[in-house]
Design a protein around this motif. Structure first.
Motif, PDB file in Angstrom:
ATOM      1  N   ALA A  96       6.239  -2.750 -12.325  1.00  0.00           N
ATOM      2  CA  ALA A  96       6.553  -2.176 -11.016  1.00  0.00           C
ATOM      3  C   ALA A  96       6.885  -3.267 -10.002  1.00  0.00           C
ATOM      4  O   ALA A  96       7.816  -3.121  -9.198  1.00  0.00           O
ATOM      5  CB  ALA A  96       5.367  -1.338 -10.525  1.00  0.00           C
ATOM      6  N   TYR A 113       8.122   2.062  -2.449  1.00  0.00           N
ATOM      7  CA  TYR A 113       7.068   1.050  -2.432  1.00  0.00           C
ATOM      8  C   TYR A 113       5.971   1.424  -1.433  1.00  0.00           C
ATOM      9  O   TYR A 113       4.776   1.335  -1.747  1.00  0.00           O
ATOM     10  CB  TYR A 113       7.682  -0.308  -2.083  1.00  0.00           C
ATOM     11  N   THR A 143       3.853   4.211  -2.650  1.00  0.00           N
ATOM     12  CA  THR A 143       2.876   3.706  -3.625  1.00  0.00           C
ATOM     13  C   THR A 143       1.666   3.112  -2.918  1.00  0.00           C
ATOM     14  O   THR A 143       0.518   3.335  -3.328  1.00  0.00           O
ATOM     15  CB  THR A 143       3.521   2.643  -4.522  1.00  0.00           C
ATOM     16  N   PRO A 159      -2.030   0.856  -7.371  1.00  0.00           N
ATOM     17  CA  PRO A 159      -1.407   0.530  -6.079  1.00  0.00           C
ATOM     18  C   PRO A 159      -1.764  -0.865  -5.578  1.00  0.00           C
ATOM     19  O   PRO A 159      -0.904  -1.581  -5.046  1.00  0.00           O
ATOM     20  CB  PRO A 159      -1.952   1.616  -5.142  1.00  0.00           C
TER      21      PRO A 159
END
Length: 279
Positions: free
Chosen positions: A91, A107, A110, A151
């Motif tokens: 990621a 992003y 997340t 995360p």
């Protein structure tokens, strides 16, 4: 890039009085944090001596073996760290080095999940675990742990990856390297310090997790070290010798996390502050 000696902390350490204050606060803090562990060690040898450690290490209490609980915890922690580092690295590579529509929005979405507490996902995790047949399985604990840690992994690794010069990626593209090759041969080696830091933190957090193991693991043979603290308590009576044995068990159950922190402290501190080389 600013000189390290000009940072506020460096300037404080250069002044004797401020430096003494800093180290005094650190020493007092360390003593306060270590007091419960030192108390447990003292109580563990008060009656029966160091033989209490051998007794609790080789015995079973409420069908729980400390050695087996260590193995269960380490297996879950290893799976947790593997999933988090693998998914987090991919990621981070996508968010940092691949330009696509909605990248920054995705992003930030997340990162919003950093605010989701573990208790908020108990019901869906329980349902999904049952549907997948993962009760009494290390995967049943490692997967939700990884989902909550991911995360943070994306935040840590992306911030580190932004320091990797884009010229390295562009040079690889000129050499006709694809994303897979760039990720494996350039991105992963460049982010190794951050990955080690993330892996150490993931293992440490997993060893301390009590919620998901208690929800997913019902078999006494699958008990983790964090669960064992409560599970074995009723197996010890009120006699002084048994009380010392219980404290010995508590000390042994704390050993994996303490050893991990001591062994990985250098990687944890370097991984938080280090960055890739700048252009």
């Amino acid at each position: 890039m600013s000189d390290v000696s000009t940072t506020p902390l460096a300037r404080l350490r250069q002044r004797p009085r401020d430096s003494a204050t800093i180290y005094t606060v650190l020493v007092v803090g360390a003593l306060l944090w270590s007091f419960p562990l030192l108390t447990a060690i003292r109580q563990s040898v008060a009656h029966g001596g160091f033989g209490n450690y051998w007794t609790v290490l080789t015995g079973e209490f409420n069908q729980v073996s400390l050695i087996r609980s260590f193995g269960n915890s380490l297996l879950i922690a290893a799976l947790h760290a593997l999933f988090v580092c693998a998914a987090g690295a991919m990621a981070a590579y996508a968010f940092s080095k691949i330009r696509f529509p909605g990248r920054e929005a995705l992003y930030h979405v997340t990162l919003i999940f950093l605010a989701v507490p573990a208790v908020a996902v108990i019901v869906p995790v329980y349902y999904i675990t049952g549907q997948l047949g993962l009760f009494n399985s290390p995967l049943g604990v490692a997967l939700p742990e990884a989902a909550l840690t991911l995360p943070f992994a994306v935040l840590l690794l992306r911030n580190y990856a932004d320091g990797i010069p884009d010229s390295m990626i562009e040079a690889a593209w000129i050499d006709r390297a694809g994303h897979a090759r760039i990720f494996w041969h350039i991105f992963l080696p460049s982010t190794r310090p951050a990955l080690i830091n993330l892996g150490a933190l993931a293992v440490m957090w997993s060893l301390q997790d009590f919620l998901f193991p208690s929800m997913v693991l019902k078999d006494a043979g699958m008990t983790t070290a964090a669960q064992a603290v409560q599970t074995i308590e009723s197996a010890f009576g009120p006699t002084p010798e048994q009380t010392s044995q219980y404290f010995a068990a508590l000390v042994l159950l704390a050993v994996p996390a303490v050893v991990l922190v001591v062994a990985g402290l250098r990687f944890i501190t370097q991984g938080i502050t280090a960055g890739g080389s700048k252009e």
